[in-house]
Write an enzyme that holds these catalytic residues in place. Structure first.
Site, short mmCIF file in Angstrom:
data_model
loop_
_atom_site.label_atom_id
_atom_site.label_comp_id
_atom_site.label_asym_id
_atom_site.label_seq_id
_atom_site.Cartn_x
_atom_site.Cartn_y
_atom_site.Cartn_z
N CYS A 271 -4.57 41.79 -27.67
CA CYS A 271 -4.25 42.75 -28.74
C CYS A 271 -3.09 43.63 -28.29
O CYS A 271 -3.16 44.87 -28.32
CB CYS A 271 -5.46 43.60 -29.11
SG CYS A 271 -6.97 42.65 -29.42
N GLY A 273 -0.09 44.27 -29.44
CA GLY A 273 0.78 45.01 -30.35
C GLY A 273 2.25 44.74 -30.06
O GLY A 273 2.65 43.60 -29.84
N GLY A 275 3.74 45.59 -27.43
CA GLY A 275 3.88 45.18 -26.04
C GLY A 275 4.33 46.21 -25.03
O GLY A 275 4.77 45.84 -23.94
N LYS A 277 2.45 48.10 -23.24
CA LYS A 277 1.60 47.93 -22.06
C LYS A 277 1.95 46.64 -21.33
O LYS A 277 1.84 46.57 -20.10
CB LYS A 277 0.13 47.96 -22.47
CG LYS A 277 -0.33 49.29 -23.06
CD LYS A 277 -1.80 49.25 -23.41
CE LYS A 277 -2.23 50.52 -24.14
NZ LYS A 277 -1.66 50.60 -25.50
N ASP A 295 -1.30 38.57 -29.53
CA ASP A 295 -1.48 39.38 -30.73
C ASP A 295 -1.48 38.42 -31.92
O ASP A 295 -1.00 37.29 -31.83
CB ASP A 295 -0.37 40.42 -30.88
CG ASP A 295 -0.77 41.56 -31.80
OD1 ASP A 295 -1.41 42.52 -31.32
OD2 ASP A 295 -0.46 41.49 -33.01
N ASP A 322 -5.35 34.52 -33.21
CA ASP A 322 -6.39 35.34 -33.81
C ASP A 322 -7.59 35.32 -32.87
O ASP A 322 -8.27 34.30 -32.74
CB ASP A 322 -6.77 34.77 -35.18
CG ASP A 322 -7.88 35.57 -35.85
OD1 ASP A 322 -8.32 36.59 -35.28
OD2 ASP A 322 -8.31 35.17 -36.95
N CYS A 393 -8.19 53.81 -28.51
CA CYS A 393 -7.68 55.15 -28.81
C CYS A 393 -8.61 55.83 -29.81
O CYS A 393 -8.21 56.29 -30.87
CB CYS A 393 -6.24 55.10 -29.33
SG CYS A 393 -5.99 54.02 -30.75
#
Length: 439
Positions: A271, A273, A275, A277, A295, A322, A393
């Site tokens: 996951c 996003g 990127g 991280k 992702d 997925d 988060c």
């Protein structure tokens, strides 16, 4: 009948630009405030000072909507919600200028807001806006008082302008610090710069920023993150030094630091996003090894691939998948896994002014089911001796400690550490993080 504002219409003043943003956020388009502001500001011809005022008025009026409604209701009762959209938003905008925003001349606030009402409505609605704002200016209504509310959470929700269910959740989670968190969430979030150590040291980056007139301090959470002492970091910094650093929340950067992958390892960023991280992880790996950034959004992966090329990173393998479906063959076994799971985002409400109004009480429970499944599957591909960091988060217990209940079925998994970082305090985002290792 009020006149509509086509998307192509340019704003000619700070208040008109702010009005466009309010209508985008609360109207049928449901745009984000930042997206709307950037889109419309690019088509306006406002000087920087007016653009700064428009930003303050738009973001502040969006955030403080519940308190503003409390102030306006005695003057309009239920009529507030039946007024034409632009007139209603102008009343919120005018009340914000008179009652909450600082440093704005009251006569200018009333005159320019009424002038917009005259342009966008008719004599009657302009007269209504004028009458309400002048009464507010004259009467200076007192702020909400606790004694007027049977429910203390309702009072805090009005005075700090949040849905009551969010107030209650934070009070149950953080106790006496709840009001402090609510107040901090109404201030601008503190940005941070994550330094790409493949391109230079943190000290070198700090010196470059000093040459640009930006004084920075080192994060106490992440040794490769710099924080502004005065002012804010902007996207222009990324453009000025492509690949040298990138904007990232301080606590978001903590997840990669806790995973601490080593050069030569096989690492999954699930996951991922856009990127940020992933880029951090690549630097920690000295760009040696195999880093699979996964992702389900092709556009995000394309952005990551472009950012990696700019940053000089070669170890990242972008993979569209997925993770709710059967996992592809590439995701068989990893030495280290970062799972930044989809979540309610209740820890980052300070970053998007409209976010508090778009969350729903059922979000944490619904997403916790997804998170438990993802964590269980990620642990299934973690190699013996491997490390996994679970991060969200959100500070909701169901998305944090509740998800870790899957560990009961895995006696070979050891929990090394867990952290709960409150939202908004010290300009930080709220996060729950857990460091897990497999025996």
């Amino acid at each position: 009948m009020a006149k509509s504002i086509p998307a192509s219409i340019k704003a000619s003043s700070a208040r008109e630009l702010a009005l466009h943003v309010l209508r985008d956020v609360f109207g049928s388009t449901q745009r984000g405030a930042q997206e709307s502001l950037e889109y419309r500001a690019a088509r306006a011809t406002l000087p920087p000072r007016d653009l700064a005022l428009a930003t303050e008025l738009a973001y502040g009026t969006v955030k403080m909507r519940r308190l503003l409604e409390w102030y306006l209701r005695p003057y309009l009762q239920e009529r507030l919600h039946t007024l034409p959209e632009p007139i209603r938003e102008l009343l919120y905008l005018g009340a914000y200028q008179l009652l909450i925003a600082g440093g704005i001349a009251e006569h200018a606030a009333v005159f320019e807001t009424v002038s917009l009402a005259r342009r966008l409505g008719h004599r009657g609605t302009a007269g209504l806006v004028n009458a309400v704002l002048r009464r507010i200016q004259r009467e200076r209504p007192a702020p909400p008082q606790p004694a007027a509310f049977a429910d203390p959470d309702e009072y805090l929700g009005v005075v700090y302008s949040y849905p009551t269910w969010i107030v209650r959740a934070w009070r149950e989670r953080f106790g006496e610090r709840c009001a402090e968190i609510l107040e901090a969430g109404n201030r601008p979030a503190r940005g941070a710069l994550s330094i790409n150590t493949l391109r230079g040291t943190v000290d070198e980056a700090r010196a470059l920023l000093a040459e640009r007139g930006l004084t920075c301090e080192l994060s106490t959470l992440v040794p490769t993150v710099l924080l502004p002492v005065d002012g804010r970091f902007t996207h222009a910094l990324e453009v000025a030094e492509p690949g040298r650093w990138f904007l990232q929340g301080e606590t978001a950067a903590l997840a990669a630091h806790l995973l601490a992958p080593r050069p030569g390892q096989r690492v999954f960023d699930l996951c991922c996003g856009r990127g940020h991280k992933s880029l951090q992880l690549a630097a920690l790996m000295a760009d040696r090894g195999e880093l699979w950034a996964v992702d389900n959004h092709a556009g995000r992966l394309q952005a990551l691939s472009e950012a990696a090329a700019t940053a000089g990173v070669t170890c990242i393998r972008a993979l569209a998948a997925d993770l709710a479906a059967p996992w592809p063959a590439e995701l068989q076994q990893a030495d280290a896994i970062l799972l930044d799971a989809p979540c309610s985002g209740l820890g980052i409400l300070g970053r998007a002014p409209e976010a508090r109004w778009r969350k729903r009480p059922e979000d944490p429970a619904r997403l916790a089911a997804v998170q438990r499944e993802l964590l269980a599957r990620a642990l299934g591909v973690l190699a013996p001796g491997g490390r996994l960091v679970y991060a969200v988060c959100s500070t909701d217990q169901r998305e944090g400690e509740g998800v870790l209940e899957v560990l009961a079925a895995r006696p070979d998994i050891h929990e090394e550490r867990r952290l709960l970082i409150p939202p908004c305090l010290e300009g930080r985002d709220g996060f729950f993080l857990a460091v897990l290792t497999r025996g």
